[in-house]
Write a protein that holds these residues in place. Structure first.
Motif, PDB file in Angstrom:
ATOM      1  N   LEU A  33       0.833  -1.205   0.000  1.00  0.00           N
ATOM      2  CA  LEU A  33       0.000   0.000   0.000  1.00  0.00           C
ATOM      3  C   LEU A  33       0.866   1.252   0.000  1.00  0.00           C
ATOM      4  CD1 LEU A  33      -2.785   1.298   0.140  1.00  0.00           C
ATOM      5  CD2 LEU A  33      -2.708   1.050   2.627  1.00  0.00           C
ATOM      6  N   ARG A  34       1.955   1.208   0.727  1.00  0.00           N
ATOM      7  CA  ARG A  34       2.872   2.358   0.750  1.00  0.00           C
ATOM      8  C   ARG A  34       3.385   2.642  -0.667  1.00  0.00           C
ATOM      9  NH1 ARG A  34       4.981   4.068   5.404  1.00  0.00           N
ATOM     10  NH2 ARG A  34       4.562   2.021   6.361  1.00  0.00           N
ATOM     11  N   ARG A  77     -10.531   1.960  -4.193  1.00  0.00           N
ATOM     12  CA  ARG A  77     -10.384   0.616  -4.722  1.00  0.00           C
ATOM     13  C   ARG A  77      -8.909   0.371  -5.059  1.00  0.00           C
ATOM     14  NH1 ARG A  77     -14.523   0.396  -2.661  1.00  0.00           N
ATOM     15  NH2 ARG A  77     -16.551  -0.275  -3.470  1.00  0.00           N
ATOM     16  N   TRP A  78      -8.499  -0.894  -4.877  1.00  0.00           N
ATOM     17  CA  TRP A  78      -7.078  -1.205  -5.090  1.00  0.00           C
ATOM     18  C   TRP A  78      -6.933  -2.603  -5.659  1.00  0.00           C
ATOM     19  CZ3 TRP A  78      -3.207  -2.698  -0.706  1.00  0.00           C
ATOM     20  CH2 TRP A  78      -1.922  -2.805  -1.240  1.00  0.00           C
ATOM     21  N   HIS A  79      -6.300  -2.677  -6.806  1.00  0.00           N
ATOM     22  CA  HIS A  79      -5.925  -3.971  -7.391  1.00  0.00           C
ATOM     23  C   HIS A  79      -4.405  -3.989  -7.495  1.00  0.00           C
ATOM     24  CE1 HIS A  79      -6.560  -7.681  -9.694  1.00  0.00           C
ATOM     25  NE2 HIS A  79      -5.488  -7.282 -10.382  1.00  0.00           N
ATOM     26  N   ASP A  80      -3.786  -4.858  -6.722  1.00  0.00           N
ATOM     27  CA  ASP A  80      -2.324  -4.922  -6.661  1.00  0.00           C
ATOM     28  C   ASP A  80      -1.820  -6.029  -7.588  1.00  0.00           C
ATOM     29  OD1 ASP A  80       0.232  -4.124  -5.062  1.00  0.00           O
ATOM     30  OD2 ASP A  80       0.216  -6.326  -5.024  1.00  0.00           O
ATOM     31  N   PRO A  81      -0.705  -5.793  -8.292  1.00  0.00           N
ATOM     32  CA  PRO A  81      -0.180  -6.830  -9.196  1.00  0.00           C
ATOM     33  C   PRO A  81       0.141  -8.142  -8.493  1.00  0.00           C
ATOM     34  CG  PRO A  81       0.887  -4.709  -9.599  1.00  0.00           C
ATOM     35  CD  PRO A  81       0.065  -4.545  -8.372  1.00  0.00           C
ATOM     36  N   VAL A 132      -7.706  -6.198  -3.400  1.00  0.00           N
ATOM     37  CA  VAL A 132      -7.673  -6.103  -1.941  1.00  0.00           C
ATOM     38  C   VAL A 132      -8.919  -5.360  -1.483  1.00  0.00           C
ATOM     39  CG1 VAL A 132      -6.330  -5.423   0.073  1.00  0.00           C
ATOM     40  CG2 VAL A 132      -5.157  -5.988  -2.065  1.00  0.00           C
ATOM     41  N   SER A 133      -9.658  -5.969  -0.574  1.00  0.00           N
ATOM     42  CA  SER A 133     -10.902  -5.367  -0.089  1.00  0.00           C
ATOM     43  C   SER A 133     -10.625  -4.058   0.640  1.00  0.00           C
ATOM     44  CB  SER A 133     -11.598  -6.345   0.859  1.00  0.00           C
ATOM     45  OG  SER A 133     -12.593  -5.706   1.612  1.00  0.00           O
ATOM     46  N   PRO A 134     -11.482  -3.036   0.426  1.00  0.00           N
ATOM     47  CA  PRO A 134     -11.305  -1.777   1.166  1.00  0.00           C
ATOM     48  C   PRO A 134     -11.331  -1.981   2.678  1.00  0.00           C
ATOM     49  CG  PRO A 134     -12.867  -1.493  -0.622  1.00  0.00           C
ATOM     50  CD  PRO A 134     -12.581  -2.957  -0.541  1.00  0.00           C
TER      51      PRO A 134
END
Length: 583
Positions: free
Chosen positions: A329-330, A361-365, A370-372
């Motif tokens: 996240l950082r 919203r976040w989609h990490d490679p 990843v759920s909020p």
């Protein structure tokens, strides 16, 4: 063959000639060796090995006083005679030299010498000459030991620190008496609200509290258990568990009893509360560091639950995932990998879109989606919520600006941005929104700040000042999840709040639960009395939408209308429903 005497000055000679008790060696071409040895500052001697007999050839003064004055050739060999064995090993080995450290018991404690043994050419057939030197390292070793003790211990409580704790555990496991099928456990202890003592009474009072706690905990340990301070306000206990979990629970009770009575600091009585987490090994072969990590994972859960927690399978994986999320996240925040999704807010009487709620919203490679709920909780725990909140405010304002550019004029809609209680406590939120509005050119009345009741309860005065500052920017204020907190009518009336959002827990099952219907009606009546707007969350069916419309609820949001969508889709959704008249 000419005999070579060992030169010792008369003032150095003892009452009886010690050297006479060693066999003398007669060698050629060594007439000056004793002079060479005398020139060396450290103990030095020349030995000859022939027919597996070690004989002395020459020594200097330093060697004599260090190794021969109290030497008893008739006594049984001891570790102090190790230098003789190593010299013989060097003479018999194929190598030409060797290094080794010699330890012996001296009058003032252990003595250490760095020794060398090297082969010299010998003219006599079958004889091997060995030059031996010894450098006194006792002072260095004492300093190293002192530094290591400081490195492995906590300077405040004199307990082992995290590194020292690991070494103490290893020593107990290797050398302690362990019954068959015995196990060990780690009990992690986190002092709750310790930071408040530091903030209100100062760091000296905090240090005194830690020292007192350490003494109380140590006084309740069993023989063989180890107490350590492994962090600022974190302690840990290594314990033998002959009876498994029952022993662990017994130790936990002793810990709680030791901290039951208040601690006096200055004129105050301080009650010490703590969170306790435990982890048990499956056997003595378990990695102690792994068990310590499990106990620390358990104590984190204990801080949230308020109960003693025993580590269960999967908790460590959860902790490792939280760490991975924090790290990723950082990076995501610094590289702009997060996005905002927009869920529409619908006017229930007309069907028009009155605004959108911005949701991160976040989609990490690596981690995927990843759920909020997951990454926001990690952000709050790690302090990244400040950066996340700033990003959301700027991005929401910029989205409004881009929509205005597409439409050719300001859209008649706004965007709601959520505020975390931790963000409100740590950041200058008013300045953040002021900058976001200024950089985007959007008016303040189109950016709504959503905060929860808990954010107000934590520090009502600070919350009130913040809300007043936001109102100065002409921003509407919405109280999110209303009905789930503990705010009272007096505080609600005194705060500059414009909108109440009824929590989805009341809305989703309202049609089947008359009590929840009554709660919703009460909130609507309250809002009408206070001249507040109301938004109902969690509308997922047409029946719910019509029921709330009939009850007089102003706005609603939920999957029945639309799921959160990307920025471009949200703009298209608004244009498609512009001037839409019915629910």
């Amino acid at each position: 063959m000419k005999s070579l005497p060992v030169r010792i000055r008369p003032e150095q000679r003892p009452d009886h000639d010690l050297l006479a008790r060693f066999a003398r060696t007669h060698l050629r071409c060594l007439g000056e060796m004793d002079h060479w040895l005398d020139a060396m500052p450290q103990p030095a001697a020349l030995f000859c090995l022939k027919d597996r007999d070690l004989t002395i050839v020459a020594v200097n003064q330093s060697f004599y006083h260090t190794f021969l004055v109290n030497y008893d050739i008739d006594a049984k060999p001891s570790h102090s005679d190790a230098w003789r064995d190593r010299i013989i090993e060097t003479a018999l080995a194929k190598t030409t030299s060797s290094f080794f450290e010699l330890r012996r018991d001296g009058a003032l404690g252990p003595e250490y010498f760095l020794c060398t043994a090297g082969l010299l050419p010998a003219e006599e057939e079958g004889a091997k000459l060995v030059l031996f030197t010894a450098l006194d390292r006792t002072g260095d070793r004492t300093t190293e030991k002192s530094l290591r003790r400081e490195l492995l211990s906590d300077g405040l409580t004199a307990l082992p620190n995290r590194a020292g704790f690991g070494e103490e555990i290893d020593d107990r496991l290797r050398n302690g008496p362990w019954p068959e099928n015995a196990k060990f456990g780690i009990i992690a202890i986190d002092l709750s609200r310790f930071s408040r003592v530091n903030e209100s009474l100062g760091p000296l009072a905090g240090d005194e509290l830690l020292i007192t706690v350490a003494k109380r905990l140590k006084s309740n340990l069993r023989q063989g258990d180890v107490l350590a301070r492994i962090g600022g306000n974190d302690f840990a206990i290594f314990a033998r568990l002959n009876n498994g979990l029952s022993d662990c629970i017994h130790i936990v009770q002793r810990v709680k009893d030791s901290l039951k009575s208040p601690i006096r600091l200055s004129d105050l009585q301080i009650r010490v509360d703590c969170a306790i987490g435990c982890a048990l090994s499956t056997g003595l072969d378990d990695d102690p560091d792994d068990v310590v990590r499990k106990a620390q994972a358990a104590v984190k859960i204990a801080k949230r639950s308020g109960k003693v927690e025993i580590y269960r399978n999967g908790v460590l994986k959860e902790a490792q995932r939280r760490f991975s999320i924090e790290s990723r996240l950082r990076t995501a925040l610094s590289q702009g990998e997060l996005t905002l999704a927009y869920q529409p807010l619908i006017h229930l009487q007309t069907g028009e879109i009155t605004g959108f709620e911005a949701l991160a919203r976040w989609h990490d490679p690596d981690l995927g989606h990843v759920s909020p709920a997951e990454f926001i909780a990690v952000a709050e725990e790690s302090g990244l919520i400040t950066a996340l909140g700033r990003w959301a405010a700027y991005e929401a304002a910029q989205a409004l600006s881009r929509w205005d550019g597409k439409f050719g004029k300001p859209l008649p809609v706004g965007v709601n941005v959520n505020l975390s209680p931790i963000q409100m406590a740590r950041d200058d939120v008013a300045s953040v929104f002021e900058e976001a509005l200024r950089y985007s050119g959007v008016s303040g009345n189109r950016l709504t700040a959503e905060l929860t009741e808990s954010a107000i309860i934590v520090d009502p005065d600070k919350a009130r000042k913040l809300l007043v500052a936001l109102k100065d920017l002409h921003m509407p204020i919405a109280m999110d999840d209303f009905g789930t907190g503990y705010s009272n009518l007096a505080s609600l009336h005194s705060l500059p709040i414009d909108i109440l959002k009824i929590d989805r827990s009341f809305i989703s099952t309202m049609l089947d639960d008359k009590d929840k219907q009554a709660i919703v009606r009460t909130i609507l009546s309250l809002a009408e009395s206070l001249n507040l707007s109301v938004t109902a969350e969690g509308i997922e069916t047409q029946e719910l939408a019509h029921a709330l419309q009939t009850m007089g609820c102003g706005n609603g949001q939920g999957f029945y209308f639309a799921r959160p969508m990307p920025e471009a889709e949200a703009f298209d959704y608004w244009r498609a429903r512009w001037n839409f008249e019915t629910v």
